[in-house]
Motif scaffolding. Structure first.
Motif, PDB file in Angstrom:
ATOM      1  N   THR A 207      -3.623   3.350   3.874  1.00 36.90           N
ATOM      2  CA  THR A 207      -3.273   3.500   5.292  1.00 36.90           C
ATOM      3  C   THR A 207      -4.027   2.495   6.163  1.00 36.90           C
ATOM      4  O   THR A 207      -3.461   1.947   7.114  1.00 36.90           O
ATOM      5  CB  THR A 207      -3.533   4.936   5.791  1.00 36.90           C
ATOM      6  OG1 THR A 207      -4.881   5.293   5.485  1.00 36.90           O
ATOM      7  CG2 THR A 207      -2.593   5.929   5.132  1.00 36.90           C
ATOM      8  N   ILE A 208      -5.271   2.223   5.826  1.00 31.20           N
ATOM      9  CA  ILE A 208      -6.024   1.207   6.564  1.00 31.20           C
ATOM     10  C   ILE A 208      -5.430  -0.174   6.283  1.00 31.20           C
ATOM     11  O   ILE A 208      -5.292  -0.996   7.189  1.00 31.20           O
ATOM     12  CB  ILE A 208      -7.526   1.277   6.224  1.00 31.20           C
ATOM     13  CG1 ILE A 208      -8.128   2.531   6.874  1.00 31.20           C
ATOM     14  CG2 ILE A 208      -8.257   0.012   6.665  1.00 31.20           C
ATOM     15  CD1 ILE A 208      -9.595   2.751   6.599  1.00 31.20           C
ATOM     16  N   PHE A 209      -5.040  -0.425   5.041  1.00 31.06           N
ATOM     17  CA  PHE A 209      -4.376  -1.679   4.697  1.00 31.06           C
ATOM     18  C   PHE A 209      -3.140  -1.893   5.573  1.00 31.06           C
ATOM     19  O   PHE A 209      -2.935  -2.971   6.130  1.00 31.06           O
ATOM     20  CB  PHE A 209      -3.973  -1.676   3.212  1.00 31.06           C
ATOM     21  CG  PHE A 209      -3.110  -2.833   2.830  1.00 31.06           C
ATOM     22  CD1 PHE A 209      -3.668  -4.003   2.376  1.00 31.06           C
ATOM     23  CD2 PHE A 209      -1.726  -2.751   2.945  1.00 31.06           C
ATOM     24  CE1 PHE A 209      -2.862  -5.088   2.039  1.00 31.06           C
ATOM     25  CE2 PHE A 209      -0.913  -3.822   2.618  1.00 31.06           C
ATOM     26  CZ  PHE A 209      -1.487  -4.993   2.161  1.00 31.06           C
ATOM     27  N   THR A 210      -2.308  -0.867   5.691  1.00 35.59           N
ATOM     28  CA  THR A 210      -1.072  -0.962   6.474  1.00 35.59           C
ATOM     29  C   THR A 210      -1.368  -1.264   7.939  1.00 35.59           C
ATOM     30  O   THR A 210      -0.704  -2.112   8.553  1.00 35.59           O
ATOM     31  CB  THR A 210      -0.251   0.338   6.332  1.00 35.59           C
ATOM     32  OG1 THR A 210       0.052   0.532   4.939  1.00 35.59           O
ATOM     33  CG2 THR A 210       1.040   0.272   7.123  1.00 35.59           C
TER      34      THR A 210
ATOM     35  N   ALA B 135      -5.452  -8.188   0.725  1.00 35.16           N
ATOM     36  CA  ALA B 135      -5.322  -7.608  -0.607  1.00 35.16           C
ATOM     37  C   ALA B 135      -5.777  -6.155  -0.565  1.00 35.16           C
ATOM     38  O   ALA B 135      -6.605  -5.779   0.260  1.00 35.16           O
ATOM     39  CB  ALA B 135      -6.149  -8.394  -1.610  1.00 35.16           C
ATOM     40  N   LEU B 136      -5.229  -5.365  -1.465  1.00 34.08           N
ATOM     41  CA  LEU B 136      -5.610  -3.955  -1.586  1.00 34.08           C
ATOM     42  C   LEU B 136      -6.102  -3.723  -2.996  1.00 34.08           C
ATOM     43  O   LEU B 136      -5.450  -4.109  -3.971  1.00 34.08           O
ATOM     44  CB  LEU B 136      -4.411  -3.056  -1.269  1.00 34.08           C
ATOM     45  CG  LEU B 136      -4.616  -1.551  -1.339  1.00 34.08           C
ATOM     46  CD1 LEU B 136      -5.751  -1.091  -0.432  1.00 34.08           C
ATOM     47  CD2 LEU B 136      -3.329  -0.825  -0.964  1.00 34.08           C
ATOM     48  N   TYR B 137      -7.288  -3.117  -3.120  1.00 35.75           N
ATOM     49  CA  TYR B 137      -7.913  -2.851  -4.410  1.00 35.75           C
ATOM     50  C   TYR B 137      -7.887  -1.347  -4.653  1.00 35.75           C
ATOM     51  O   TYR B 137      -8.462  -0.583  -3.891  1.00 35.75           O
ATOM     52  CB  TYR B 137      -9.357  -3.363  -4.392  1.00 35.75           C
ATOM     53  CG  TYR B 137      -9.977  -3.566  -5.753  1.00 35.75           C
ATOM     54  CD1 TYR B 137     -10.013  -2.548  -6.696  1.00 35.75           C
ATOM     55  CD2 TYR B 137     -10.556  -4.776  -6.096  1.00 35.75           C
ATOM     56  CE1 TYR B 137     -10.591  -2.731  -7.935  1.00 35.75           C
ATOM     57  CE2 TYR B 137     -11.150  -4.975  -7.336  1.00 35.75           C
ATOM     58  CZ  TYR B 137     -11.153  -3.943  -8.249  1.00 35.75           C
ATOM     59  OH  TYR B 137     -11.729  -4.116  -9.480  1.00 35.75           O
TER      60      TYR B 137
ATOM     61  N   ALA C 211       3.910  -6.243   1.661  1.00 37.45           N
ATOM     62  CA  ALA C 211       2.993  -6.681   2.728  1.00 37.45           C
ATOM     63  C   ALA C 211       1.735  -7.367   2.195  1.00 37.45           C
ATOM     64  O   ALA C 211       1.078  -8.095   2.926  1.00 37.45           O
ATOM     65  CB  ALA C 211       2.585  -5.481   3.579  1.00 37.45           C
ATOM     66  N   ALA C 212       1.422  -7.144   0.931  1.00 34.37           N
ATOM     67  CA  ALA C 212       0.154  -7.637   0.363  1.00 34.37           C
ATOM     68  C   ALA C 212       0.280  -9.052  -0.185  1.00 34.37           C
ATOM     69  O   ALA C 212       1.335  -9.446  -0.683  1.00 34.37           O
ATOM     70  CB  ALA C 212      -0.313  -6.709  -0.755  1.00 34.37           C
TER      71      ALA C 212
END
Length: 176
Positions: free
Chosen positions: A76-79, A91-93, A116-117
């Motif tokens: 959710t923070i990534f979005t 990037a999302l880990y 999106a990434a």
């Protein structure tokens, strides 16, 4: 500090980008050898903590001209960051089963994240497979990056038949 902070500290310690790396967090970090920066003054009584924290992180990224942001285990923070930082590499880990996290429980949610990434990192094949369940990754954005261990300081002895596991034995870790 938690497991994610420890693994990111260790990952950063051996990175060729160590000098340029900053790990942001909401609370203090007790790891002295970590390039950590606590975001201060971001809480707002009229804004949810997650939103306020994300806005503060985005402001830091913009102020410092950061080229790449890696979000740890927070879809959710990534979005939100993607909306706030549309031109920044993001990037999302994943350290846990993405199908158990808000924002990536459904294939549709995971597809939005993948689109999106710039990259998706997973700490195990199990986590990567759970992220890609029902999806295709034509661009090869999803990568498995296993945790490392610096064995140079370990004392090597004759092997014994012992199995040890340190951590939570839960489904979303892929252990059971």
């Amino acid at each position: 500090s938690g497991a994610v902070a420890l693994s990111m500290r260790d990952f950063t310690a051996f990175s060729r980008y160590r000098a340029e790396t900053v790990i942001l967090g909401a609370s203090p970090c007790d790891l002295e050898d970590t390039p950590f920066r606590q975001l201060d003054g971001w809480r707002r009584w009229h804004v949810r903590d997650r939103v306020a924290y994300t806005r503060a992180a985005a402001a830091f990224v913009q102020d410092k001209g950061v080229a790449l942001v890696e979000v740890q285990n927070r879809p959710t923070i990534f979005t939100m960051l993607r909306k706030l930082l549309p031109k920044t590499k993001l990037a999302l880990y994943f350290h846990n089963d993405p199908q158990e996290m808000e924002g990536t429980k459904s294939a549709r949610g995971r597809r939005k994240i993948l689109d999106a990434a710039n990259a998706i990192y997973c700490n195990s094949r199990f986590v990567a497979e759970r992220f890609l369940d029902g999806l295709t990754d034509a661009d090869g954005k999803v990568r498995v990056v296993h945790y490392g261990l610096d064995t140079s300081s370990l004392v090597h002895r004759k092997k014994e038949k012992i199995i040890a596991f340190a951590g939570r034995i839960v489904r979303d870790k892929g252990i059971v």
